[in-house]
Write a protein that holds these residues in place. Structure first.
Motif, PDB file in Angstrom:
ATOM      1  N   ASN A 134       0.862  -1.180   0.000  1.00 37.31           N
ATOM      2  CA  ASN A 134       0.000   0.000   0.000  1.00 37.31           C
ATOM      3  C   ASN A 134       0.900   1.232   0.000  1.00 37.31           C
ATOM      4  O   ASN A 134       1.762   1.358   0.864  1.00 37.31           O
ATOM      5  CB  ASN A 134      -0.874   0.019   1.258  1.00 37.31           C
ATOM      6  CG  ASN A 134      -1.544  -1.315   1.482  1.00 37.31           C
ATOM      7  OD1 ASN A 134      -2.398  -1.699   0.724  1.00 37.31           O
ATOM      8  ND2 ASN A 134      -1.115  -2.027   2.514  1.00 37.31           N
ATOM      9  N   LEU A 135       0.702   2.123  -0.970  1.00 36.13           N
ATOM     10  CA  LEU A 135       1.568   3.304  -1.103  1.00 36.13           C
ATOM     11  C   LEU A 135       0.742   4.579  -1.216  1.00 36.13           C
ATOM     12  O   LEU A 135      -0.367   4.565  -1.744  1.00 36.13           O
ATOM     13  CB  LEU A 135       2.434   3.200  -2.355  1.00 36.13           C
ATOM     14  CG  LEU A 135       3.442   2.070  -2.436  1.00 36.13           C
ATOM     15  CD1 LEU A 135       4.103   2.071  -3.801  1.00 36.13           C
ATOM     16  CD2 LEU A 135       4.474   2.213  -1.338  1.00 36.13           C
ATOM     17  N   ARG A 136       1.341   5.681  -0.763  1.00 39.94           N
ATOM     18  CA  ARG A 136       0.782   6.998  -0.953  1.00 39.94           C
ATOM     19  C   ARG A 136       1.891   7.977  -1.306  1.00 39.94           C
ATOM     20  O   ARG A 136       2.993   7.868  -0.784  1.00 39.94           O
ATOM     21  CB  ARG A 136       0.090   7.475   0.326  1.00 39.94           C
ATOM     22  CG  ARG A 136      -1.235   6.776   0.580  1.00 39.94           C
ATOM     23  CD  ARG A 136      -1.803   7.085   1.895  1.00 39.94           C
ATOM     24  NE  ARG A 136      -1.731   6.261   3.063  1.00 39.94           N
ATOM     25  CZ  ARG A 136      -1.263   5.047   3.260  1.00 39.94           C
ATOM     26  NH1 ARG A 136      -0.688   4.405   2.316  1.00 39.94           N
ATOM     27  NH2 ARG A 136      -1.333   4.431   4.408  1.00 39.94           N
ATOM     28  N   MET A 137       1.559   8.931  -2.161  1.00 47.19           N
ATOM     29  CA  MET A 137       2.475  10.019  -2.497  1.00 47.19           C
ATOM     30  C   MET A 137       1.789  11.309  -2.063  1.00 47.19           C
ATOM     31  O   MET A 137       0.659  11.574  -2.464  1.00 47.19           O
ATOM     32  CB  MET A 137       2.736  10.071  -4.007  1.00 47.19           C
ATOM     33  CG  MET A 137       3.551  11.279  -4.429  1.00 47.19           C
ATOM     34  SD  MET A 137       3.574  11.537  -6.213  1.00 47.19           S
ATOM     35  CE  MET A 137       4.799  10.362  -6.678  1.00 47.19           C
ATOM     36  N   ILE A 138       2.495  12.083  -1.227  1.00 49.31           N
ATOM     37  CA  ILE A 138       1.886  13.300  -0.699  1.00 49.31           C
ATOM     38  C   ILE A 138       2.763  14.506  -1.030  1.00 49.31           C
ATOM     39  O   ILE A 138       3.991  14.418  -0.978  1.00 49.31           O
ATOM     40  CB  ILE A 138       1.637  13.169   0.824  1.00 49.31           C
ATOM     41  CG1 ILE A 138       0.773  14.307   1.329  1.00 49.31           C
ATOM     42  CG2 ILE A 138       2.934  13.077   1.583  1.00 49.31           C
ATOM     43  CD1 ILE A 138       0.213  14.060   2.719  1.00 49.31           C
ATOM     44  N   ASP A 139       2.129  15.599  -1.412  1.00 48.68           N
ATOM     45  CA  ASP A 139       2.826  16.856  -1.675  1.00 48.68           C
ATOM     46  C   ASP A 139       2.950  17.605  -0.356  1.00 48.68           C
ATOM     47  O   ASP A 139       1.936  17.868   0.308  1.00 48.68           O
ATOM     48  CB  ASP A 139       2.047  17.687  -2.698  1.00 48.68           C
ATOM     49  CG  ASP A 139       2.758  18.973  -3.020  1.00 48.68           C
ATOM     50  OD1 ASP A 139       3.691  18.950  -3.829  1.00 48.68           O
ATOM     51  OD2 ASP A 139       2.378  20.014  -2.429  1.00 48.68           O
ATOM     52  N   ALA A 140       4.177  17.941   0.038  1.00 53.30           N
ATOM     53  CA  ALA A 140       4.418  18.560   1.346  1.00 53.30           C
ATOM     54  C   ALA A 140       3.839  19.969   1.433  1.00 53.30           C
ATOM     55  O   ALA A 140       3.378  20.372   2.502  1.00 53.30           O
ATOM     56  CB  ALA A 140       5.913  18.583   1.639  1.00 53.30           C
ATOM     57  N   LYS A 141       3.860  20.710   0.335  1.00 57.35           N
ATOM     58  CA  LYS A 141       3.382  22.099   0.383  1.00 57.35           C
ATOM     59  C   LYS A 141       1.857  22.172   0.463  1.00 57.35           C
ATOM     60  O   LYS A 141       1.306  22.871   1.298  1.00 57.35           O
ATOM     61  CB  LYS A 141       3.890  22.868  -0.825  1.00 57.35           C
ATOM     62  CG  LYS A 141       5.384  23.083  -0.793  1.00 57.35           C
ATOM     63  CD  LYS A 141       5.890  23.741  -2.045  1.00 57.35           C
ATOM     64  CE  LYS A 141       7.411  23.741  -2.015  1.00 57.35           C
ATOM     65  NZ  LYS A 141       7.991  24.047  -3.303  1.00 57.35           N
ATOM     66  N   SER A 142       1.180  21.466  -0.421  1.00 58.17           N
ATOM     67  CA  SER A 142      -0.286  21.526  -0.446  1.00 58.17           C
ATOM     68  C   SER A 142      -0.929  20.559   0.552  1.00 58.17           C
ATOM     69  O   SER A 142      -2.113  20.662   0.834  1.00 58.17           O
ATOM     70  CB  SER A 142      -0.802  21.203  -1.849  1.00 58.17           C
ATOM     71  OG  SER A 142      -0.576  19.839  -2.162  1.00 58.17           O
ATOM     72  N   LYS A 143      -0.142  19.607   1.061  1.00 60.95           N
ATOM     73  CA  LYS A 143      -0.606  18.571   1.987  1.00 60.95           C
ATOM     74  C   LYS A 143      -1.651  17.655   1.356  1.00 60.95           C
ATOM     75  O   LYS A 143      -2.429  17.018   2.052  1.00 60.95           O
ATOM     76  CB  LYS A 143      -1.138  19.184   3.281  1.00 60.95           C
ATOM     77  CG  LYS A 143      -0.112  20.018   4.011  1.00 60.95           C
ATOM     78  CD  LYS A 143      -0.679  20.645   5.251  1.00 60.95           C
ATOM     79  CE  LYS A 143       0.389  21.526   5.896  1.00 60.95           C
ATOM     80  NZ  LYS A 143      -0.106  22.256   7.024  1.00 60.95           N
ATOM     81  N   LYS A 144      -1.654  17.600   0.031  1.00 58.18           N
ATOM     82  CA  LYS A 144      -2.609  16.758  -0.687  1.00 58.18           C
ATOM     83  C   LYS A 144      -1.978  15.436  -1.084  1.00 58.18           C
ATOM     84  O   LYS A 144      -0.796  15.383  -1.426  1.00 58.18           O
ATOM     85  CB  LYS A 144      -3.095  17.457  -1.962  1.00 58.18           C
ATOM     86  CG  LYS A 144      -3.979  18.633  -1.715  1.00 58.18           C
ATOM     87  CD  LYS A 144      -4.450  19.219  -3.018  1.00 58.18           C
ATOM     88  CE  LYS A 144      -5.322  20.436  -2.778  1.00 58.18           C
ATOM     89  NZ  LYS A 144      -5.737  21.044  -4.046  1.00 58.18           N
TER      90      LYS A 144
END
Length: 183
Positions: A134-144
């Motif tokens: 199970n993986l997730r990629m998150i953008d640190a600036k937008s927190k999305k």
């Protein structure tokens, strides 16, 4: 007569092979922009009973990211040393707040994190390998969350061949990364 017997057997075998895998994904392709991302792959959380499965799958995942993506990846040893240096316990990071804290400490704009839910040999007539990631990629600036994917797969061969956990984990990571970076 023989060809009329082969066709149903081929259909049954095909259905059996396709039934050995499951995949689910969420993608924001327009926001990923592979070449512009500085990415850290956090240590994978091991939810399986196999020792070090998180580390094994994390290394395979990083290799697949190097091979398939245009991401600028932070070297894994640097990720671990910086997390230890800043006293961040990230070994069991599945919480978005902890992941965002790690991104800030590491100075990256994107974090890939997740878990290994299965990594074992399934008992039966043959001991077939089973891998779940199970993986997730998150953008640190937008927190999305830019991308999320899960894949569980059972390997195995018929008759005179062997299949390994490592080969199956490579296949699962390869498939997930291919979907992550597909345009």
């Amino acid at each position: 007569m023989i060809s009329s017997v082969r066709f149903p057997i081929l259909i049954v075998l095909s259905v059996m092979l396709l039934a050995c895998s499951y995949e689910q994904q969420y993608i924001r392709h327009d926001q990923i922009q592979a070449r512009a991302r500085y990415v850290a792959v956090l240590p994978m959380v091991n939810l399986s009973s196999y020792p070090h499965a998180g580390r094994i799958v994390g290394d395979i995942l990083t290799t697949e990211l190097y091979a398939q993506s245009g991401f600028h990846l932070m070297e894994q040893s640097l990720v671990i040393s910086r997390l230890r240096q800043n006293a961040l316990e990230i070994d069991d990071a599945l919480d978005k707040t902890e992941v965002l804290d790690a991104a800030r400490e590491l100075g990256v704009d994107t974090v890939i994190y997740g878990s290994v839910s299965e990594y074992r040999y399934k008992r039966g007539l043959n001991e077939d390998p089973v891998v779940g990631v199970n993986l997730r990629m998150i953008d640190a600036k937008s927190k999305k969350v830019l991308w999320a994917g899960s894949k569980s797969k059972t390997g195995g061969c018929f008759w005179f061949c062997e299949d390994s956990l490592n080969r199956l984990a490579q296949e699962v990571c390869n498939d997930l990364v291919a979907e992550m970076v597909a345009q």
